[in-house]
Design a protein around this motif. Structure first.
Motif, PDB file in Angstrom:
ATOM      1  N   GLY A 163      23.071  20.167  47.163  1.00  0.00           N
ATOM      2  CA  GLY A 163      23.724  20.596  45.933  1.00  0.00           C
ATOM      3  C   GLY A 163      24.052  19.432  45.019  1.00  0.00           C
ATOM      4  N   ALA A 164      24.619  18.361  45.589  1.00  0.00           N
ATOM      5  CA  ALA A 164      24.937  17.180  44.788  1.00  0.00           C
ATOM      6  C   ALA A 164      23.671  16.545  44.233  1.00  0.00           C
ATOM      7  CB  ALA A 164      25.710  16.175  45.635  1.00  0.00           C
ATOM      8  N   ALA A 165      22.623  16.503  45.038  1.00  0.00           N
ATOM      9  CA  ALA A 165      21.358  15.921  44.582  1.00  0.00           C
ATOM     10  C   ALA A 165      20.766  16.734  43.436  1.00  0.00           C
ATOM     11  CB  ALA A 165      20.372  15.848  45.743  1.00  0.00           C
ATOM     12  N   ALA A 166      20.861  18.048  43.526  1.00  0.00           N
ATOM     13  CA  ALA A 166      20.317  18.909  42.469  1.00  0.00           C
ATOM     14  C   ALA A 166      21.036  18.679  41.145  1.00  0.00           C
ATOM     15  CB  ALA A 166      20.425  20.376  42.885  1.00  0.00           C
ATOM     16  N   LEU A 226      19.928  13.646  35.517  1.00  0.00           N
ATOM     17  CA  LEU A 226      20.319  12.330  35.015  1.00  0.00           C
ATOM     18  C   LEU A 226      19.307  11.279  35.437  1.00  0.00           C
ATOM     19  CD1 LEU A 226      22.274  10.483  33.556  1.00  0.00           C
ATOM     20  CD2 LEU A 226      23.654  10.383  35.657  1.00  0.00           C
ATOM     21  N   GLY A 227      18.819  11.394  36.661  1.00  0.00           N
ATOM     22  CA  GLY A 227      17.771  10.489  37.110  1.00  0.00           C
ATOM     23  C   GLY A 227      16.506  10.642  36.281  1.00  0.00           C
ATOM     24  N   ALA A 228      16.208  11.873  35.877  1.00  0.00           N
ATOM     25  CA  ALA A 228      15.027  12.104  35.033  1.00  0.00           C
ATOM     26  C   ALA A 228      15.166  11.401  33.685  1.00  0.00           C
ATOM     27  CB  ALA A 228      14.817  13.604  34.827  1.00  0.00           C
ATOM     28  N   TRP A 229      16.373  11.311  33.170  1.00  0.00           N
ATOM     29  CA  TRP A 229      16.603  10.569  31.927  1.00  0.00           C
ATOM     30  C   TRP A 229      16.194   9.104  32.095  1.00  0.00           C
ATOM     31  CZ3 TRP A 229      20.028   6.466  31.011  1.00  0.00           C
ATOM     32  CH2 TRP A 229      20.153   6.094  29.665  1.00  0.00           C
ATOM     33  N   ILE A 230      16.462   8.544  33.270  1.00  0.00           N
ATOM     34  CA  ILE A 230      16.036   7.164  33.552  1.00  0.00           C
ATOM     35  C   ILE A 230      14.513   7.065  33.523  1.00  0.00           C
ATOM     36  CG2 ILE A 230      16.051   5.330  35.290  1.00  0.00           C
ATOM     37  CD1 ILE A 230      18.765   6.421  36.239  1.00  0.00           C
ATOM     38  N   LEU A 231      13.835   8.052  34.105  1.00  0.00           N
ATOM     39  CA  LEU A 231      12.366   8.064  34.103  1.00  0.00           C
ATOM     40  C   LEU A 231      11.819   8.045  32.685  1.00  0.00           C
ATOM     41  CD1 LEU A 231       9.605   8.439  35.560  1.00  0.00           C
ATOM     42  CD2 LEU A 231      10.019  10.916  35.469  1.00  0.00           C
ATOM     43  N   PHE A 232      12.449   8.775  31.786  1.00  0.00           N
ATOM     44  CA  PHE A 232      11.976   8.865  30.403  1.00  0.00           C
ATOM     45  C   PHE A 232      12.266   7.605  29.592  1.00  0.00           C
ATOM     46  CE2 PHE A 232      11.936  13.426  31.316  1.00  0.00           C
ATOM     47  CZ  PHE A 232      10.788  13.835  30.650  1.00  0.00           C
ATOM     48  N   LEU A 257      19.792  10.998  41.828  1.00  0.00           N
ATOM     49  CA  LEU A 257      19.448  10.008  40.809  1.00  0.00           C
ATOM     50  C   LEU A 257      18.091   9.379  41.103  1.00  0.00           C
ATOM     51  CD1 LEU A 257      22.910   8.250  40.378  1.00  0.00           C
ATOM     52  CD2 LEU A 257      21.791   9.781  38.748  1.00  0.00           C
ATOM     53  N   LEU A 258      17.855   9.067  42.370  1.00  0.00           N
ATOM     54  CA  LEU A 258      16.570   8.486  42.759  1.00  0.00           C
ATOM     55  C   LEU A 258      15.439   9.501  42.611  1.00  0.00           C
ATOM     56  CD1 LEU A 258      17.675   6.496  45.936  1.00  0.00           C
ATOM     57  CD2 LEU A 258      16.787   5.506  43.812  1.00  0.00           C
ATOM     58  N   SER A 269      13.806  19.303  40.571  1.00  0.00           N
ATOM     59  CA  SER A 269      13.203  18.017  40.220  1.00  0.00           C
ATOM     60  C   SER A 269      12.014  18.139  39.273  1.00  0.00           C
ATOM     61  CB  SER A 269      12.770  17.283  41.494  1.00  0.00           C
ATOM     62  OG  SER A 269      11.714  17.970  42.142  1.00  0.00           O
ATOM     63  N   VAL A 270      11.360  19.310  39.222  1.00  0.00           N
ATOM     64  CA  VAL A 270      10.186  19.441  38.352  1.00  0.00           C
ATOM     65  C   VAL A 270      10.541  19.970  36.965  1.00  0.00           C
ATOM     66  CG1 VAL A 270       8.671  19.815  40.343  1.00  0.00           C
ATOM     67  CG2 VAL A 270       9.612  21.783  39.116  1.00  0.00           C
TER      68      VAL A 270
END
Length: 222
Positions: A59-62, A67-73, A119-120, A160-161
């Motif tokens: 749940g916490a990871a979801a 926010l982690g995806a924002w880092i990817l972008f 985040l990872l 994640s997708v």
């Protein structure tokens, strides 16, 4: 590796795909593959997993994954590729050293580990390393460890997708790559699951660790 141990998809494919295509192109393909693999493995793992631990982690990871995806972008692709490679190298060396977390698993720590994993996951496609080191510290047998990991990955696979799809990273090129790679993965996962009941862990482990270190070194120094 994923069918045998319950993990391995992201930590091998993320550095290799990032080297081949760059993180913004490679990570979405890997995330889509991870989603399909999770669907394959989840039914058999549900009855074995410890939901008291896994559900707070997932749940916490979801929640943290977007926010982690924002880092990817936003982060430079070359820097992110090298981070992925270095991270996988460190993770592989920690596994080889035998180090594990040996404390208790209170709810707050479960949420903290899950947040780091999310985040990872969003930024690199790899949620596994902190969760694997955390979960493998327990006294459960290998079957319970494997089920816990499978259930965790499944809980965040769909989330994640979403960001890559909405952000336009899942284009026709990504879908073609997925169409080429996915059949190989679909065949290999059940093979690995069967081998879990045949090959002793002491023989599998050196091979798996060698693959992780090679993948990490390729992305870091390639």
């Amino acid at each position: 590796m994923r069918g045998y141990s319950g993990f391995g998809t992201a930590v091998i494919l993320a550095p290799v795909y990032s080297l081949l295509w760059g993180p913004r192109a490679g990570v979405p393909v890997m995330l889509l593959m991870e989603l399909v693999v999770s669907v394959q493995l989840l039914p058999s793992a549900l009855k074995e997993a410890d939901r008291r631990v896994v559900l707070p982690l997932g749940g916490a990871a979801a929640v943290a994954t977007p926010l982690g995806a924002w880092i990817l972008f936003t982060v430079d692709g070359e820097a992110l590729r090298r981070f992925i490679g270095g991270f996988v190298l460190v993770f592989g060396l920690l596994l080889m050293s035998g180090w594990r977390y040996h404390g208790s698993r209170p709810l707050g720590l479960n949420i903290a580990i899950g947040t780091l994993a999310g985040l990872l996951k969003g930024s690199t496609g790899m949620s596994g390393p902190p969760v694997i080191l955390y979960l493998l510290a327990g006294l459960e047998d290998a079957k319970r460890h494997r089920a816990n990991l499978i259930m965790f990955f499944a809980t965040i696979a769909i989330v994640s997708v979403i960001a890559p799809v909405l952000g336009g990273l899942v284009d026709m090129t990504a879908l073609v790559r997925l169409a080429v790679m996915l059949p190989l993965m679909a065949v290999s996962v059940p093979m690995g699951a069967r081998l879990f009941h045949v090959i002793p862990v002491r023989l599998y482990r050196p091979f798996a660790m060698g693959v992780l270190l090679a993948a990490g070194a390729l992305a870091l120094f390639g």
